[in-house]
Motif scaffolding. Structure first.
Motif, PDB file in Angstrom:
ATOM      1  N   ARG A 244       0.831  -1.209   0.000  1.00 57.53           N
ATOM      2  CA  ARG A 244       0.000   0.000   0.000  1.00 57.53           C
ATOM      3  C   ARG A 244       0.859   1.249   0.000  1.00 57.53           C
TER       4      ARG A 244
ATOM      5  N   ASP B 259       2.404   2.319  -3.423  1.00 59.90           N
ATOM      6  CA  ASP B 259       1.528   3.052  -4.338  1.00 59.90           C
ATOM      7  C   ASP B 259       1.624   4.566  -4.152  1.00 59.90           C
ATOM      8  N   HIS B 260       2.301   5.016  -3.095  1.00 63.46           N
ATOM      9  CA  HIS B 260       2.350   6.449  -2.782  1.00 63.46           C
ATOM     10  C   HIS B 260       3.736   7.068  -2.923  1.00 63.46           C
TER      11      HIS B 260
ATOM     12  N   ASP C 263       5.959  11.882   1.381  1.00 67.38           N
ATOM     13  CA  ASP C 263       5.207  10.904   0.583  1.00 67.38           C
ATOM     14  C   ASP C 263       4.620   9.803   1.464  1.00 67.38           C
TER      15      ASP C 263
ATOM     16  N   THR D  69       4.117   9.698   4.878  1.00 70.31           N
ATOM     17  CA  THR D  69       3.098  10.114   5.851  1.00 70.31           C
ATOM     18  C   THR D  69       1.790  10.473   5.149  1.00 70.31           C
ATOM     19  N   ALA D  70       1.863  11.099   3.980  1.00 70.73           N
ATOM     20  CA  ALA D  70       0.643  11.387   3.213  1.00 70.73           C
ATOM     21  C   ALA D  70      -0.005  10.082   2.754  1.00 70.73           C
ATOM     22  N   GLY D  71       0.810   9.112   2.361  1.00 70.33           N
ATOM     23  CA  GLY D  71       0.288   7.810   1.962  1.00 70.33           C
ATOM     24  C   GLY D  71      -0.404   7.103   3.111  1.00 70.33           C
TER      25      GLY D  71
ATOM     26  N   ASP E 157      -1.834   8.541   5.638  1.00 71.40           N
ATOM     27  CA  ASP E 157      -3.103   9.254   5.834  1.00 71.40           C
ATOM     28  C   ASP E 157      -4.131   8.826   4.781  1.00 71.40           C
ATOM     29  N   ASP E 158      -3.690   8.695   3.524  1.00 69.08           N
ATOM     30  CA  ASP E 158      -4.606   8.325   2.439  1.00 69.08           C
ATOM     31  C   ASP E 158      -5.185   6.926   2.614  1.00 69.08           C
ATOM     32  N   ILE E 159      -4.370   5.980   3.079  1.00 70.03           N
ATOM     33  CA  ILE E 159      -4.862   4.608   3.212  1.00 70.03           C
ATOM     34  C   ILE E 159      -5.527   4.363   4.565  1.00 70.03           C
ATOM     35  N   GLY E 160      -5.558   5.393   5.403  1.00 68.44           N
ATOM     36  CA  GLY E 160      -6.281   5.297   6.672  1.00 68.44           C
ATOM     37  C   GLY E 160      -5.560   4.527   7.761  1.00 68.44           C
TER      38      GLY E 160
END
Length: 123
Positions: free
Chosen positions: A13, A16-17, A80, A82-84, A86-89
């Motif tokens: 996962r 992907d980010h 990248d 930490t944002a990833g 956050d995006d994947i929850g």
């Protein structure tokens, strides 16, 4: 086997980010900057349905050895990841600077600059 499957799932996962390598194998960290998902601690999840566990991972964003000038690419990778997360929850609670010593010391004479991100996930 479920621990390695959980590690691989998180690494997949995160991959992907970022366009940088993401691995669960510490012998595959020579192409820095990169991300290493370490084995988690596992504990029963309290207050939830039976059979759930809390996985607590250390996710390392590993940069290059050397001077402060090398901090830029590492900071971009950290952003990248930490944002990833956050995006994947997936929850993360701390990102702290650390020194990372490669498993194969011939790869780097000095420790690499890195950030250790503490990640928690229920499964």
């Amino acid at each position: 086997m479920w621990i390695t499957a959980a590690m691989d799932a998180l690494a997949g996962r995160l991959a992907d980010h970022t366009d940088r390598p993401v691995t669960t194998d510490p012998t595959r960290t020579s192409n820095t900057p990169c991300v290493l998902v370490e084995p988690p601690t596992v504990e029963p999840a309290t207050g939830t349905l039976c059979g759930q566990y809390l996985y607590r991972y250390n996710v390392l964003c590993i940069g290059l050895p050397g001077a402060r000038a090398e901090l830029g690419p590492l900071a971009e990778l950290l952003e990248d990841v930490t944002a990833g997360l956050d995006d994947i929850g997936v929850g993360w609670t701390l990102a702290e600077p650390v020194a990372y010593v490669p498993v194969n010391p011939a790869e780097a004479a000095d420790p690499c600059q890195a950030y250790r991100i503490v990640v928690e996930e229920l499964s």
